[in-house]
Motif scaffolding. Structure first.
Motif, PDB file in Angstrom:
ATOM      1  N   THR A 126      14.036  36.471  -1.775  1.00 22.95           N
ATOM      2  CA  THR A 126      12.647  36.831  -1.218  1.00 22.95           C
ATOM      3  C   THR A 126      11.510  35.721  -0.962  1.00 22.95           C
ATOM      4  N   THR A 150      12.936  34.324   2.525  1.00 20.36           N
ATOM      5  CA  THR A 150      12.423  35.052   3.299  1.00 20.36           C
ATOM      6  C   THR A 150      10.821  34.740   3.795  1.00 20.36           C
ATOM      7  N   TYR A 151      10.058  34.744   2.935  1.00 22.98           N
ATOM      8  CA  TYR A 151       8.640  34.512   3.447  1.00 22.98           C
ATOM      9  C   TYR A 151       8.851  33.051   3.890  1.00 22.98           C
ATOM     10  N   ASP A 158       9.723  33.017   7.400  1.00 17.94           N
ATOM     11  CA  ASP A 158       8.970  33.471   8.438  1.00 17.94           C
ATOM     12  C   ASP A 158       7.812  32.314   8.571  1.00 17.94           C
ATOM     13  N   ASP A 159       7.293  31.621   7.751  1.00 12.97           N
ATOM     14  CA  ASP A 159       6.213  30.610   7.762  1.00 12.97           C
ATOM     15  C   ASP A 159       6.954  29.350   8.813  1.00 12.97           C
TER      16      ASP A 159
END
Length: 174
Positions: free
Chosen positions: A86, A89-90, A93-94
């Protein structure tokens, strides 16, 4: 008749430990202390190097992992750098928002996504690596080139052992 300490080398005060045991208990020979001191010093020196990178140290590790070899899936990358999927994923994204990485469907499994470093990501990674090299040089200043290389090699081997233990903990502990 009393024998003074200066005339008898075999007699030791009762509370004095044997020399080799005392040396084993010295702070300077304690692995935990050494790792803590080196880790802290490196962390302080490296923080500025990765401060502007999305995800800071984690972003750097992702870029390093992506810089060579076959593009991993997002899940494989998370395992390689020891991050929760998780969190990965973040972080991706960044990094993707800053055009440092890109994701595409894995041709072997369309449900999975491969992660690739972009040219911008490679350029930024090169900048960060040069800055980190300066921090490393300050930390390793008392070692010659051969000792510094040997330290890197040994630490890498120990880190690989630690990573294996994180991925597959000893079943005897269960």
């Amino acid at each position: 008749m009393r024998v003074s300490a200066s005339t008898s080398e075999n007699k030791k005060p009762r509370n004095e430990k044997p020399r080799d045991e005392a040396e084993d208990l010295a702070l300077e020979t304690d692995l935990g202390w050494a790792i803590r001191m080196v880790s802290g010093a490196f962390s302080r020196g490296a923080t500025a190097s990765v401060a502007d990178l999305p995800g800071k140290a984690r972003g750097y590790l992702v870029l390093v992992a992506l810089a060579g070899g076959e593009p991993p899936t997002q899940l494989a990358l998370a395992k390689e750098v020891s991050l929760d999927r998780t969190v990965m994923t973040y972080l991706l994204d960044d990094l993707e928002a800053h055009e440092l990485v890109t994701r595409r469907p894995d041709p072997r499994d369309r449900r999975a996504r491969q992660v690739l470093i972009t040219d911008t990501g490679r350029t930024r990674l090169g900048q960060v690596r040069r800055s980190l090299a300066a921090a490393e040089a300050r930390l390793l200043t008392d070692l010659d080139d051969q000792d510094a290389q040997q330290l890197r090699t040994l630490l890498s081997r120990v880190a690989q052992t630690a990573q294996r233990e994180l991925i597959a903990p000893d079943e005897a502990d269960c």
